[in-house]
Motif scaffolding. Structure first.
Motif, PDB file in Angstrom:
ATOM      1  N   VAL A 240     -13.463   8.926 -30.731  1.00 38.87           N
ATOM      2  CA  VAL A 240     -13.431   8.738 -32.283  1.00 38.87           C
ATOM      3  C   VAL A 240     -13.127  10.086 -32.727  1.00 38.87           C
ATOM      4  CG1 VAL A 240     -14.268   8.121 -34.588  1.00 38.87           C
ATOM      5  CG2 VAL A 240     -14.734   6.917 -32.248  1.00 38.87           C
ATOM      6  N   ALA A 241     -12.055  10.289 -33.617  1.00 40.15           N
ATOM      7  CA  ALA A 241     -11.430  11.493 -34.143  1.00 40.15           C
ATOM      8  C   ALA A 241     -11.490  12.647 -33.023  1.00 40.15           C
ATOM      9  CB  ALA A 241     -12.198  11.652 -35.286  1.00 40.15           C
TER      10      ALA A 241
ATOM     11  N   ARG B 127     -24.402  13.468 -40.245  1.00 37.16           N
ATOM     12  CA  ARG B 127     -24.673  12.811 -38.896  1.00 37.16           C
ATOM     13  C   ARG B 127     -23.186  12.565 -38.029  1.00 37.16           C
ATOM     14  NH1 ARG B 127     -27.287   7.647 -39.406  1.00 37.16           N
ATOM     15  NH2 ARG B 127     -28.187   8.579 -41.286  1.00 37.16           N
ATOM     16  N   TRP B 128     -22.223  12.885 -38.738  1.00 45.99           N
ATOM     17  CA  TRP B 128     -20.884  12.740 -38.003  1.00 45.99           C
ATOM     18  C   TRP B 128     -20.221  14.072 -38.123  1.00 45.99           C
ATOM     19  CZ3 TRP B 128     -22.115   8.591 -36.347  1.00 45.99           C
ATOM     20  CH2 TRP B 128     -22.521   7.350 -37.017  1.00 45.99           C
TER      21      TRP B 128
ATOM     22  N   MET C 238     -20.327  13.657 -29.501  1.00 41.78           N
ATOM     23  CA  MET C 238     -21.017  12.958 -30.706  1.00 41.78           C
ATOM     24  C   MET C 238     -22.583  12.803 -30.395  1.00 41.78           C
ATOM     25  SD  MET C 238     -19.084  11.832 -33.493  1.00 41.78           S
ATOM     26  CE  MET C 238     -17.964  10.590 -33.616  1.00 41.78           C
TER      27      MET C 238
END
Lengths: 325, 262, 264
Positions: free
Chosen positions: B54-55, B192-193, B62
């Motif tokens: 993701v991204a 958190r991201w 992550m």
């Protein structure tokens, strides 16, 4: 109005000890103990009476008050207030009583007192006409007019207490429980509160029960006092009787027109203080007449007064006696 | 310096004893910390159940970000927030004067006045997350990367701490600052991201205005060996400047408080 | 009960006055409700390369904006007020009033809705602007949204009230509520749409009460169900409301008994 027979109230509490180790230990095992807050108290109070509860901290005054208000259930014994069992919390009972606590408030903090008034009108379902009459009356008595529109948080402690009293009395309760209502107030505000409570009591022949640390409150307001110590009722009667029982001595205050020798004073009684113009002498009840007569005939007096010992001192003695027993 | 440490130790002891007084709460709070860690993990598991990356971030990478997030949240909610709530209480009740009268630095006293010991579980949780993440990646971080990420962690804590101090400085002016703290806590959830999840204006805000990227993304990148030296240096420098600024503002608001309340 | 209903309009009025007095705080609390947006960011990033379990980027936008709306409109905070009142001892004064203090609390929470609406309105605007196509086209289901939101709020309020009442027994019941919140965040669809969970988890979540507090109103807005299904779910939601009403009643009574025995 209020009947209490053999009231007992025990709590079971866990004991907390200071320190890290004790705290860790209490994770595993928690010791319990019974606290005997009230031990066999009986009394009865008639409608319209003003009664003061006296006693040191933790003596059981507030517990008794809370039992009477129905907040606490008695462990044993029978309590009736206005014909109701308080702990049943019947609506008819709750609309007849009120509780004011000097350190707790029911006014909404960030809204003007008038808002809490309106809320209580609804909650107690007070008829509009009676409500308006009561508010007008309370506003006049307590000089609330400039306070009602200000947010409660902006009021001083004394102003808040006045509003607190007013909101507690909106529904014209027949029984008032006042728990330390003057705590933290300055002398003139204390006097205001006392005068007001007395006026309310006389106007509505309401029963008033008061606990206070300030002896002046009790002396000024309550013809009858009850002394509670270690959960027991150790005195129930008029304040002067209490004083006579605890301190059966009098104080003779002499104002002198010229200084006298100490040996001239010694036969009168115990000297408490002495300077050139003024002497205070402690005299026993029986010796009073002789001492006064002697002083009048032998000393150069400008003035002579006989007084009771100061109240605070009486109280100190009373509880010192209690602790010794 | 020794006195400083003694003060800290005494404060910690007092907090621990206080926390242990409430037996049930102690157990419950410990379990709660675990529960909330699980709650933090679930969305990640679900997202990566659907996608491999993701991204530009893999699941393991992550997780490293999340590890830092969990650890820093432990710092924030275990020491800073409760202590600062205490200050708010002091200001409201007017008892702050007692704190200011003590012969130790007020900022220190104030920022460590209450800790919640069960939050240690957060650090343990973060360690577990890191271990698992690097198992997945297949190799442990190099010593240099570890060192760099430790330095960046320090910067992150410093920034977090400074933000908290700034919030309290406001407490002297506007009283209901507990809400601001609460707001900050919830905004912190963004960290958190990794910052690259966000695009456009949000990405700018979270890097420069509220330096959330500095708190979790940079230390994570450092641990993964993906952070270039210039960004690292810039971040460290920025953190110290920020902390200095916060200290200055704190001092000036303390002065204003003491002169106004006399 | 009758007395409470008679006094309720005034309670609402007072509650509204309080909400206005705390407007700045309300604003901050509501800005702090940003979790749906945080979650939206990650899902939007994940869905760049194509829809996930039927959710496109716009689908996620619609879902999380709806989640934000439901959260904003069904706020309750009675658990904090109760624990605070009990710890500070003001609870005694409230208890002496002839109406259960929970009525007043519910009025406070309800009366804040106009205030919350002001913040929710821009969210509605953004929702319509970005994801109009994802929303339900059935006017009846939009009508059902009213009782559904009411039910969602009541569930939230009653859970808080019953847990808050436990503060009469335990030093701090608020951590218990915290635990409940943790489960609720996952199982109510607040963090992740329930559709995205593995089948088994999803099936369980659909039965639990958490779902009816948040996911169900969102499902209505997104038009996930037929009319019949939507009505059935509404009945289920209100059955849970009834259940939690009984639980609250029981907790309240037993809490008061404890309080009367041990004191505050």
């Amino acid at each position: 109005m209020i009947e209490v027979e053999h009231l007992r109230k025990w709590y079971r509490v866990h004991r907390r000890e200071p320190g890290l180790k004790a705290a860790l230990r209490s994770l595993l095992h928690r010791p319990y103990e019974d606290v005997k807050a009230v031990e066999d108290i009986s009394f009865s109070i008639g409608a319209g009476e003003r009664v003061g509860f006296l006693g040191p901290n933790g003596a059981g005054k507030t517990t008794t008050l809370k039992v009477l208000a129905g907040l606490l259930h008695p462990t044993e014994g029978r309590v009736a207030v206005g014909g109701f069992l308080p702990q049943e919390r019947a609506r008819e009972f709750l609309t007849q009583i009120t509780l004011v606590m000097g350190q707790k408030q029911q006014l909404l903090w960030d809204l003007p007192p008038s808002e809490t008034f309106a809320l209580n009108r609804a909650i107690y379902d007070i008829p509009r006409a009676q409500y308006e009459e009561t508010v007008a009356e309370l506003t006049a008595l307590l000089e609330l007019a400039p306070l009602l529109g200000k947010p409660t948080r902006q009021l001083s402690l004394g102003e808040r207490m006045k509003c607190e009293l007013a909101v507690a009395l909106l529904h014209r309760p027949k029984v008032l429980f006042l728990d330390e209502p003057t705590i933290g107030l300055d002398v003139s505000m204390q006097a205001t509160v006392r005068t007001f409570v007395r006026a309310y009591n006389e106007r509505f022949s309401a029963t008033v029960i008061l606990t206070s640390h300030y002896m002046e409150d009790v002396a000024a307001l309550c013809p009858r006092v009850m002394v509670i110590d270690k959960g027991r009722l150790i005195f129930d009667g008029a304040l002067p009787d209490l004083i006579r029982r605890v301190r059966p001595d009098k104080r003779v205050l002499l104002r002198l027109s010229k200084p006298v020798e100490q040996r001239d004073l010694l036969p009168l009684g115990t000297i408490i203080s002495q300077n050139d113009a003024e002497v205070i002498i402690q005299v026993s009840q029986e010796g009073l007449q002789a001492s006064v007569a002697r002083a009048l005939s032998t000393l150069p007096l400008r003035d002579l007064t006989v007084e009771d010992p100061p109240l605070e001192e009486v109280m100190r003695d009373l509880f010192a006696q209690g602790n010794a027993a | 310096m020794m006195r400083l440490l003694r003060v800290i130790r005494a404060q910690l002891r007092a907090s621990l004893a206080l926390a242990l007084q409430y037996r049930l709460e102690f157990l419950v709070e410990g379990l709660l910390a675990l529960l909330w860690m699980a709650v933090t993990l679930v969305p990640l598991l679900v997202v990566f159940g659907a996608r491999g990356t993701v991204a530009g971030w893999s699941f393991a990478e992550m997780l490293v970000v999340l590890g830092w997030f969990v650890a820093l949240k432990g710092v924030l909610e275990g020491t800073l927030s409760p202590s600062l709530m205490q200050v708010v209480e002091h200001v409201r009740k007017g008892t702050l004067d007692f704190v200011l009268l003590k012969p130790a630095d007020a900022q220190l006293l104030v920022s460590l006045s209450k800790i919640e010991p069960w939050r240690v579980i957060d650090f343990a949780g973060a360690a577990v997350i890191f271990t698992y993440a690097f198992r997945q990646i297949g190799h442990a971080p190099s010593a240099a990367d570890l060192l760099l990420s430790a330095a960046l962690l320090l910067a992150a804590v410093l920034v977090l701490y400074s933000i908290a101090i700034l919030v309290v400085s406001i407490a002297f002016v506007a009283v209901r600052v507990d809400n601001l703290l609460y707001l900050f806590q919830s905004v912190f959830d963004v960290a958190r991201w990794p910052s690259s999840v966000f695009r456009g204006a949000l990405a700018m805000i979270f890097t420069y205005v509220l330096p959330l990227a500095l708190m979790t993304t940079y230390p994570a990148l450092a641990l993964l060996g993906k952070l270039n030296a210039r960004t690292a240096l810039g971040a460290l420098l920025g953190a110290f400047v920020f902390a200095g600024l916060a200290r200055l503002i704190w001092l000036s608001s303390i002065r204003r408080y003491t002169s106004a309340s006399s | 009960m009758m007395a409470a209903l008679k006094a309720y309009p005034q309670m609402l009025k007072t509650g509204f006055a309080e909400a206005v007095a705390y407007r700045a705080e309300f604003l901050i609390w509501m800005f702090a409700t940003n979790m749906p947006l945080v979650m939206l960011a990650i899902w939007a990033a994940a869905a760049r390369s194509g829809p996930i379990a039927g959710y496109s980027q716009t689908g996620f936008t619609a879902y999380y904006l709806c989640a934000l709306l439901v959260r904003l409109m069904t706020g309750a905070w009675v658990v904090w007020e109760l624990t605070m009142d009990i710890r500070q001892g003001t609870f005694a004064l409230q208890l002496l009033r002839p109406i259960n203090p929970l009525w007043q609390r519910s009025a406070d929470n309800l009366a804040a809705i106009p205030m919350r609406g002001i913040v929710a309105l821009p969210v509605v605007g953004i929702l319509l602007w970005l994801a109009r196509g994802e929303l339900s086209h059935d006017p009846l289901q939009w009508l059902l949204l009213c009782p559904a939101l009411m039910g969602a709020w009541l569930l939230y309020f009653l859970v808080q009230a019953s847990i808050g009442t436990l503060a009469l027994r335990f030093e701090s019941a608020s951590s218990l509520f915290d635990a409940w919140l943790g489960f609720s965040n996952i199982l109510s669809g607040y963090l992740i749409p329930l559709d995205l969970f593995p089948r088994a988890v999803r099936d369980i979540a659909l039965f639990l009460p958490f779902r009816f507090q948040l996911s169900y109103p969102i499902e209505l807005m997104l038009g996930r169900w037929s009319r019949g299904e939507a009505l059935e779910l509404l009945a289920a939601q209100w059955a849970y409301v009834a259940l939690f009403f009984m639980i609250t009643r029981f907790a309240w009574r037993s809490g008061l008994r404890h309080y009367a025995a041990y004191g505050g």
